[in-house]
Design a protein around this motif. Sequence first.
Motif, PDB file in Angstrom:
ATOM      1  N   THR A 115       0.842  -1.200   0.000  1.00  0.00           N
ATOM      2  CA  THR A 115       0.000   0.000   0.000  1.00  0.00           C
ATOM      3  C   THR A 115       0.878   1.251   0.000  1.00  0.00           C
ATOM      4  O   THR A 115       2.026   1.213   0.447  1.00  0.00           O
ATOM      5  CB  THR A 115      -0.911   0.052   1.236  1.00  0.00           C
ATOM      6  N   VAL A 116       0.315   2.335  -0.529  1.00  0.00           N
ATOM      7  CA  VAL A 116       1.027   3.620  -0.553  1.00  0.00           C
ATOM      8  C   VAL A 116       0.108   4.704  -0.032  1.00  0.00           C
ATOM      9  O   VAL A 116      -1.024   4.848  -0.498  1.00  0.00           O
ATOM     10  CB  VAL A 116       1.474   4.010  -1.980  1.00  0.00           C
ATOM     11  N   ARG A 117       0.564   5.424   0.956  1.00  0.00           N
ATOM     12  CA  ARG A 117      -0.090   6.663   1.391  1.00  0.00           C
ATOM     13  C   ARG A 117       0.712   7.831   0.830  1.00  0.00           C
ATOM     14  O   ARG A 117       1.894   7.687   0.512  1.00  0.00           O
ATOM     15  CB  ARG A 117      -0.143   6.753   2.912  1.00  0.00           C
ATOM     16  N   THR A 118       0.079   8.986   0.726  1.00  0.00           N
ATOM     17  CA  THR A 118       0.761  10.149   0.152  1.00  0.00           C
ATOM     18  C   THR A 118       0.670  11.343   1.088  1.00  0.00           C
ATOM     19  O   THR A 118      -0.385  11.635   1.636  1.00  0.00           O
ATOM     20  CB  THR A 118       0.158  10.530  -1.211  1.00  0.00           C
ATOM     21  N   ALA A 119       1.787  12.006   1.276  1.00  0.00           N
ATOM     22  CA  ALA A 119       1.847  13.317   1.928  1.00  0.00           C
ATOM     23  C   ALA A 119       2.582  14.240   0.960  1.00  0.00           C
ATOM     24  O   ALA A 119       3.348  13.776   0.115  1.00  0.00           O
ATOM     25  CB  ALA A 119       2.586  13.230   3.255  1.00  0.00           C
ATOM     26  N   SER A 120       2.359  15.523   1.038  1.00  0.00           N
ATOM     27  CA  SER A 120       3.033  16.441   0.120  1.00  0.00           C
ATOM     28  C   SER A 120       3.637  17.603   0.887  1.00  0.00           C
ATOM     29  O   SER A 120       3.181  17.965   1.971  1.00  0.00           O
ATOM     30  CB  SER A 120       2.060  16.961  -0.946  1.00  0.00           C
ATOM     31  N   ALA A 121       4.673  18.171   0.288  1.00  0.00           N
ATOM     32  CA  ALA A 121       5.357  19.307   0.901  1.00  0.00           C
ATOM     33  C   ALA A 121       6.065  20.098  -0.178  1.00  0.00           C
ATOM     34  O   ALA A 121       6.432  19.560  -1.233  1.00  0.00           O
ATOM     35  CB  ALA A 121       6.370  18.821   1.942  1.00  0.00           C
ATOM     36  N   LEU A 122       6.264  21.389   0.067  1.00  0.00           N
ATOM     37  CA  LEU A 122       7.091  22.196  -0.809  1.00  0.00           C
ATOM     38  C   LEU A 122       8.528  21.702  -0.731  1.00  0.00           C
ATOM     39  O   LEU A 122       8.906  21.007   0.211  1.00  0.00           O
ATOM     40  CB  LEU A 122       7.008  23.666  -0.401  1.00  0.00           C
ATOM     41  N   LEU A 123       9.331  22.053  -1.732  1.00  0.00           N
ATOM     42  CA  LEU A 123      10.701  21.568  -1.794  1.00  0.00           C
ATOM     43  C   LEU A 123      11.575  22.312  -0.790  1.00  0.00           C
ATOM     44  O   LEU A 123      12.420  23.160  -1.133  1.00  0.00           O
ATOM     45  CB  LEU A 123      11.248  21.722  -3.214  1.00  0.00           C
ATOM     46  N   ASP A 124      11.391  21.955   0.472  1.00  0.00           N
ATOM     47  CA  ASP A 124      12.062  22.624   1.576  1.00  0.00           C
ATOM     48  C   ASP A 124      12.171  21.618   2.718  1.00  0.00           C
ATOM     49  O   ASP A 124      11.204  20.891   3.005  1.00  0.00           O
ATOM     50  CB  ASP A 124      11.242  23.851   2.004  1.00  0.00           C
ATOM     51  N   THR A 125      13.328  21.557   3.373  1.00  0.00           N
ATOM     52  CA  THR A 125      13.511  20.542   4.412  1.00  0.00           C
ATOM     53  C   THR A 125      12.558  20.749   5.581  1.00  0.00           C
ATOM     54  O   THR A 125      12.058  19.783   6.154  1.00  0.00           O
ATOM     55  CB  THR A 125      14.960  20.545   4.922  1.00  0.00           C
ATOM     56  N   CYS A 133      10.698   9.596  -1.288  1.00  0.00           N
ATOM     57  CA  CYS A 133      10.637  11.056  -1.424  1.00  0.00           C
ATOM     58  C   CYS A 133      10.923  11.480  -2.864  1.00  0.00           C
ATOM     59  O   CYS A 133      11.772  10.899  -3.536  1.00  0.00           O
ATOM     60  CB  CYS A 133      11.642  11.711  -0.479  1.00  0.00           C
ATOM     61  N   ASP A 134      10.226  12.525  -3.300  1.00  0.00           N
ATOM     62  CA  ASP A 134      10.349  12.977  -4.681  1.00  0.00           C
ATOM     63  C   ASP A 134      11.692  13.607  -5.004  1.00  0.00           C
ATOM     64  O   ASP A 134      12.031  13.759  -6.177  1.00  0.00           O
ATOM     65  CB  ASP A 134       9.236  13.979  -5.009  1.00  0.00           C
ATOM     66  N   ASP A 135      12.435  14.036  -3.987  1.00  0.00           N
ATOM     67  CA  ASP A 135      13.794  14.490  -4.246  1.00  0.00           C
ATOM     68  C   ASP A 135      14.603  14.435  -2.953  1.00  0.00           C
ATOM     69  O   ASP A 135      14.074  14.143  -1.876  1.00  0.00           O
ATOM     70  CB  ASP A 135      13.826  15.871  -4.912  1.00  0.00           C
ATOM     71  N   ASP A 136      15.895  14.694  -3.053  1.00  0.00           N
ATOM     72  CA  ASP A 136      16.792  14.535  -1.904  1.00  0.00           C
ATOM     73  C   ASP A 136      16.534  15.580  -0.823  1.00  0.00           C
ATOM     74  O   ASP A 136      16.764  15.328   0.368  1.00  0.00           O
ATOM     75  CB  ASP A 136      18.252  14.628  -2.366  1.00  0.00           C
ATOM     76  N   ILE A 137      16.085  16.766  -1.215  1.00  0.00           N
ATOM     77  CA  ILE A 137      15.789  17.804  -0.217  1.00  0.00           C
ATOM     78  C   ILE A 137      14.631  17.359   0.659  1.00  0.00           C
ATOM     79  O   ILE A 137      14.666  17.493   1.892  1.00  0.00           O
ATOM     80  CB  ILE A 137      15.482  19.143  -0.918  1.00  0.00           C
ATOM     81  N   LEU A 138      13.595  16.810   0.044  1.00  0.00           N
ATOM     82  CA  LEU A 138      12.478  16.274   0.822  1.00  0.00           C
ATOM     83  C   LEU A 138      12.946  15.123   1.703  1.00  0.00           C
ATOM     84  O   LEU A 138      12.511  14.985   2.856  1.00  0.00           O
ATOM     85  CB  LEU A 138      11.370  15.801  -0.116  1.00  0.00           C
ATOM     86  N   ALA A 139      13.836  14.294   1.181  1.00  0.00           N
ATOM     87  CA  ALA A 139      14.337  13.158   1.955  1.00  0.00           C
ATOM     88  C   ALA A 139      15.108  13.625   3.187  1.00  0.00           C
ATOM     89  O   ALA A 139      15.034  13.001   4.259  1.00  0.00           O
ATOM     90  CB  ALA A 139      15.227  12.283   1.081  1.00  0.00           C
TER      91      ALA A 139
END
Length: 341
Positions: free
Chosen positions: A218-228, A251-257
């Motif tokens: 299963t996959v849940r989704t959360a979203s955030a701007l590209l900011d740590t 995570c969609d990119d390393d900054i989010l990670a």
Amino acid sequence: MTEQPARPTSRDVARAVGVSQATVSLVLGGKWPGRVSERTAGLVRDAAHALGYRPNLAARSLRLGTTRTALLVVPALTNEFFARVYTGAAEVAAAHGFGVVLYPSPAGTGPARDPFASARTALDGVIASSMATDALDAISGADGTDLPLVMLDSDPAAPGAAARVNLDIADGMRQVTEHLLGLGHRRLLHLASAVASWTFDVRARALAETVRGVPGATVRTASALLDTGAARQAVEHALAAPGPRPTALICDDDILAAGACKAVRRLGLRVPEDISVTGFDDLTLATALEPELTTVRLPAEQVGERGMTALLTVLDGRRPETGDLPVSLVVRESTAPPAPA
């Protein structure tokens, strides 16, 4: 007064190699393929370098009606990925006597204002990275006098581009998802970028499609701007939600990670013992984190190189190279099998 040595000319280069000035112009103007042998082109470039010859770009521009300048529009100057795209584009441009002006879209995705009184009189073409085509109307124009436009990392179905250079983003997301599924993870949280963009839509679709065929996943989704900071808050909220806790964060990119890793630690959990974390891009940040981040490597310099080459090819009236650039999974210490239930 000391007499200054005469500036080398194209005639000097031609004489040194034993070819015509026309051949020198073809080679140094980047128009030699199919007209001059690769060996001769190399000899001309070597001779020009040895003599210290530089084309008179101002005179050439007046003669040809071109400025030999390209505009590279990017969402942000602070992101390492776009700096590397510029590096690749600038290297190819310099080899062909072109300059590249770097310009950020003010809002990150557009619309981009024309940085010149009229871009169409100051530029030969535009390269735009990770932006919607219609965000560039002020620069490329919509009145029949459009500048050649090369789109990077953009929707292949969108109109308006003379050429496109895309990464195989979907394959990158499939690789990282299959890596986590192969480790045994079944409860995934997708930390998605809140920026509306084709490239992030592709990631979400590829993730959903990859998980769909795995029983119990299963996959849940959360979203955030590209900011740590925004990423940390989004993950803290998601992990505190009712129900079984995810065992892996995609995570969609390393900054989010990076923000996700901070959230995990703030909740008293460990990466990867309690929760695995993955990124996307393979920025320098990925190896600055502890543990180092499993992520998808994107060949940013190659994107810039291919983009500038495509623009030069279009300006020369030829068909640019097609096909997506491959990406690769880099497995590091931030991922491991899930802890026993």
